[in-house]
Every structure is written in structure tokens, then in C-alpha cells.
Design an enzyme around this catalytic site. Structure first.
Site, PDB file in Angstrom:
ATOM      1  N   MET A  36       0.851  -1.200   0.000  1.00 47.73           N
ATOM      2  CA  MET A  36       0.000   0.000   0.000  1.00 47.73           C
ATOM      3  C   MET A  36       0.884   1.247   0.000  1.00 47.73           C
ATOM      4  O   MET A  36       0.446   2.325   0.397  1.00 47.73           O
ATOM      5  CB  MET A  36      -0.942  -0.008   1.205  1.00 47.73           C
ATOM      6  CG  MET A  36      -1.922  -1.183   1.160  1.00 47.73           C
ATOM      7  SD  MET A  36      -3.448  -0.912   2.065  1.00 47.73           S
ATOM      8  CE  MET A  36      -2.817  -0.654   3.709  1.00 47.73           C
ATOM      9  N   ALA A  96      11.970  -0.112   5.119  1.00 48.11           N
ATOM     10  CA  ALA A  96      12.978  -1.165   4.915  1.00 48.11           C
ATOM     11  C   ALA A  96      12.361  -2.566   4.858  1.00 48.11           C
ATOM     12  O   ALA A  96      12.907  -3.464   4.208  1.00 48.11           O
ATOM     13  CB  ALA A  96      14.031  -1.085   6.018  1.00 48.11           C
ATOM     14  N   HIS A 151       9.513  -3.394   3.383  1.00 45.32           N
ATOM     15  CA  HIS A 151       9.108  -3.616   1.988  1.00 45.32           C
ATOM     16  C   HIS A 151      10.335  -3.871   1.108  1.00 45.32           C
ATOM     17  O   HIS A 151      10.306  -4.696   0.195  1.00 45.32           O
ATOM     18  CB  HIS A 151       8.378  -2.382   1.441  1.00 45.32           C
ATOM     19  CG  HIS A 151       7.080  -2.084   2.107  1.00 45.32           C
ATOM     20  ND1 HIS A 151       6.884  -0.975   2.906  1.00 45.32           N
ATOM     21  CD2 HIS A 151       5.892  -2.740   2.089  1.00 45.32           C
ATOM     22  CE1 HIS A 151       5.646  -0.962   3.347  1.00 45.32           C
ATOM     23  NE2 HIS A 151       5.018  -2.016   2.873  1.00 45.32           N
ATOM     24  N   GLN A 163     -10.495  -2.357   2.335  1.00 38.65           N
ATOM     25  CA  GLN A 163     -10.021  -3.099   3.507  1.00 38.65           C
ATOM     26  C   GLN A 163      -9.955  -2.236   4.762  1.00 38.65           C
ATOM     27  O   GLN A 163      -9.481  -2.689   5.801  1.00 38.65           O
ATOM     28  CB  GLN A 163      -8.680  -3.787   3.221  1.00 38.65           C
ATOM     29  CG  GLN A 163      -7.496  -2.842   3.061  1.00 38.65           C
ATOM     30  CD  GLN A 163      -6.239  -3.591   2.627  1.00 38.65           C
ATOM     31  OE1 GLN A 163      -6.092  -3.958   1.474  1.00 38.65           O
ATOM     32  NE2 GLN A 163      -5.316  -3.829   3.552  1.00 38.65           N
ATOM     33  N   LEU A 210      10.792  -7.783   9.433  1.00 35.96           N
ATOM     34  CA  LEU A 210      11.999  -6.995   9.699  1.00 35.96           C
ATOM     35  C   LEU A 210      11.717  -6.105  10.911  1.00 35.96           C
ATOM     36  O   LEU A 210      10.622  -5.531  11.023  1.00 35.96           O
ATOM     37  CB  LEU A 210      12.337  -6.137   8.479  1.00 35.96           C
ATOM     38  CG  LEU A 210      13.811  -5.814   8.322  1.00 35.96           C
ATOM     39  CD1 LEU A 210      14.605  -7.067   7.983  1.00 35.96           C
ATOM     40  CD2 LEU A 210      14.020  -4.783   7.212  1.00 35.96           C
ATOM     41  N   LEU A 263       8.780  -3.380  11.760  1.00 33.83           N
ATOM     42  CA  LEU A 263       8.628  -2.249  10.836  1.00 33.83           C
ATOM     43  C   LEU A 263       7.207  -2.229  10.293  1.00 33.83           C
ATOM     44  O   LEU A 263       6.649  -3.263   9.943  1.00 33.83           O
ATOM     45  CB  LEU A 263       9.621  -2.364   9.680  1.00 33.83           C
ATOM     46  CG  LEU A 263      11.097  -2.272  10.031  1.00 33.83           C
ATOM     47  CD1 LEU A 263      11.937  -2.071   8.773  1.00 33.83           C
ATOM     48  CD2 LEU A 263      11.381  -1.133  10.993  1.00 33.83           C
ATOM     49  N   SER A 264       6.641  -1.029  10.242  1.00 36.68           N
ATOM     50  CA  SER A 264       5.271  -0.860   9.745  1.00 36.68           C
ATOM     51  C   SER A 264       5.104   0.569   9.260  1.00 36.68           C
ATOM     52  O   SER A 264       5.664   1.494   9.866  1.00 36.68           O
ATOM     53  CB  SER A 264       4.273  -1.129  10.886  1.00 36.68           C
ATOM     54  OG  SER A 264       3.003  -0.599  10.555  1.00 36.68           O
TER      55      SER A 264
HETATM   56  O1  PAF Z   1      -0.348  -5.784   3.552  1.00 36.81           O
HETATM   57  C1  PAF Z   1      -0.701  -4.859   2.793  1.00 36.81           C
HETATM   58  O2  PAF Z   1       0.029  -3.914   2.530  1.00 36.81           O
HETATM   59  C2  PAF Z   1      -2.080  -4.923   2.149  1.00 36.81           C
HETATM   60  O3  PAF Z   1      -3.013  -5.508   2.998  1.00 36.81           O
HETATM   61  C3  PAF Z   1      -2.089  -5.620   0.768  1.00 36.81           C
HETATM   62  C4  PAF Z   1      -1.670  -7.073   0.881  1.00 36.81           C
HETATM   63  C5  PAF Z   1      -1.140  -4.895  -0.179  1.00 36.81           C
HETATM   64  C6  PAF Z   1      -3.494  -5.587   0.163  1.00 36.81           C
HETATM   65  O4  PAF Z   1      -3.957  -4.278   0.025  1.00 36.81           O
END
Ligand code: PAF
Length: 285
Positions: free
Chosen positions: A34, A39, A41, A65, A180, A188-189
């Protein structure tokens, strides 16, 4: 810095590029995100590069979501910064669909995942996993990768996606990638940037509490008293409400009273206005 990844905003153009790569015998790996890349990702992208010749990263803040009182409108968005990071990480393409491309007028289909979506985040975020399952199904159909990677931090999400792909016979391999962490243990988020400095100082307690519980479970301790203790420790540290703290089987996500095969201690808790989730593996000794 390496070249910026190719950018795609239309499904046809994306599919034409993927088809060219596939004709050349290249293996395609998708990393769905998203955006607000960090780091964690980039570790997924590094993993993807090791698994295939071409890495496609999707960036789409999926409205379906998020619940009505969640952070959809304030979710951080900075596509140019994300693309620069992806260039450094060696991604080949960025799939950047608009909301209209993903959900055109008349869009009316939802995927309803099965038991993996029940309980845990499924209880506190009604409709969340249906939104995730629907968008991930679309992303997989649009890109057509050989492999798609998801972080283990969202462990229930990973299991939901595995179950959807299995149940719908989707021709893709789903791989989970270990979480990570910062040096102090905080997972990490993208949402960590919401934490005020005082909250950021407390946040690593979540991982510390889960790790302490995992160690004791691994030596045969019963789950129930540890859960009560864990909630009390988190609340004493400043978390609240603690939405759940549970032990679940790592494959089926069924509740576990005493660990006999691989399990996860898994939790979601608010710290101020920020909802943090995390999980730690338990391997019986
Ligand atoms: O984990 C995420 O970033 C989201 O839930 C995803 C898997 C990209 C779906 O929108």
C-alpha cells in the site's frame, strides 16, 4: 541510484510488459504493497529479486479493507518517494492503479475468505479480510506473477491469502517473508510513523512481551495464564485496549492451549491512537 522502475497505470500495458518478460522465459515475482515503503518492503523486494528475474511492486491504498473509522484518509501516500526507494532496491516495475481502475462503476464482486479470516483481526476489523482477499485476487489476476510475497507481520493476512489462492486454484505460489524489526524489536510498519516519541519508546514492549511468552510456551507452559499475564504487562506499559493476545497454530490458525507443533503468539493492541500488530513464532523444544 538505479533506474526508476517502469510505471504502469493501465492493466493492458502492464500485462503486455509481463507477457514480454514471460516470453523471454523470465520468472515474475509480485510484491503487493500500500506504499509508504520502508525497509521491510525493501527486504521483500530483495527477497523477490532472489526468487525471479522480474519484480513488480504494486502500490495501492485499498479503500475496501479499511473500516469507516480507520485511517484510510490519513494513510501516508508519497508515490515519488516510494518509486525512488524501489529504484534503489532494483524493482523492475511499479503497478499504480487508481481507485477507478480497481473498482470501476458497477464493480460488485467480493471474495469472502473462510475460517482463516475468523477471530483475531477478523473480529475487530469486520470486512477487512474480504477487502484484502478481493484486492489481492485482482492484483494477482492483473499481474499474473509466478510468486507473490507477503510479510509475516500480517500473519493472519498471509494465511487468508494462502487459503484463497488454494481454494480458487490460482496459479501462483504465495511466500511469507519474516518480519523486519528495528534494533529494539519493533516490527517495521508504515503505521509506526503515527507514533509520538513517547509512544515510540514504549512500542518495542509488544515484541518483548510476545517473545517472553513464546519462550515459555516452547518449554511446555500452558497458554491461558501467559495470555492474562501478557495483557497485564502490555497494559502496565501503556498499551490499551489490547484487542487480542492469543496463541494460534501456525498453519490452521486454530487456537492452541499448549504448543505441540509450530505456533504463533499473535497480538493487536492500541498505543495511543495507533493500532499495532505483531506475532512471534513458537517452536516446541
Ligand atoms: O499488507 C498490505 O500492505 C495490504 O493488505 C495488501 C496485501 C497490499 C493488500 O492491500
Amino acid at each position: 541510484m538505479s533506474d526508476l522502475p517502469l510505471r504502469f497505470q493501465s492493466v493492458d500495458a502492464l500485462r503486455a510488459q509481463v507477457a514480454t518478460w514471460r516470453r523471454a522465459g523470465e520468472r515474475i515475482v509480485l510484491v503487493p504493497t500500500m506504499g509508504a515503503l520502508h525497509a521491510g518492503h525493501l527486504a521483500l523486494v530483495a527477497h523477490a529479486r532472489a526468487m525471479g528475474q522480474r519484480v513488480v511492486v504494486s502500490i495501492f491504498v485499498n479503500p475496501t479493507q479499511f473500516g469507516p473509522n480507520e485511517d484510510f484518509s490519513r494513510y501516508p501516500r508519497d508515490t515519488e518517494a516510494d518509486l525512488a526507494l524501489l529504484a534503489g532496491a532494483g524493482a523492475d516495475a511499479a503497478w499504480l492503479p487508481s481507485v477507478e481502475t480497481m473498482y470501476p462503476a458497477g464493480f460488485s464482486t467480493r471474495i469472502e475468505p473462510g475460517p482463516a479470516a475468523e477471530g483475531l483481526c477478523g473480529t475487530f476489523r469486520p470486512g477487512h479480510f474480504s477487502g484484502v482477499a478481493t484486492v489481492v485476487t485482482k492484483l494477482l489476476n492483473q499481474v499474473g506473477p509466478d510468486v507473490a510475497l507477503f510479510g509475516e507481520k500480517d500473519f493472519q493476512q498471509l494465511q487468508v491469502i494462502r487459503s484463497v489462492v488454494r481454494d480458487l486454484d490460482m496459479p501462483v505460489t504465495i511466500e511469507g517473508v519474516p518480519t523486519l524489526r528495528e534494533a529494539d524489536g519493533l516490527a517495521l510498519s508504515s503505521r509506526n510513523r503515527y507514533l509520538a516519541p513517547a509512544e515510540r519508546a514504549i512500542a518495542p514492549r509488544l515484541h518483548a512481551v510476545l517473545s517472553g511468552i513464546a519462550e515459555r510456551l516452547a518449554t511446555g507452559a500452558k497458554a491461558a495464564p501467559l495470555m492474562a499475564e501478557g495483557v497485564a504487562s502490555l497494559e502496565a506499559a501503556g498499551f490499551g485496549p489490547v484487542q487480542y493476545l492469543e496463541v494460534r497454530d501456525a498453519d490452521t490458525l486454530a487456537p492452541v492451549a499448549q504448543v505441540e507443533r509450530e505456533a504463533r503468539v499473535i497480538a493487536a493492541a492500541y498505543l495511543g491512537g495507533t493500532r499495532l500488530i505483531d506475532n512471534v513464532a513458537v517452536l516446541p523444544g
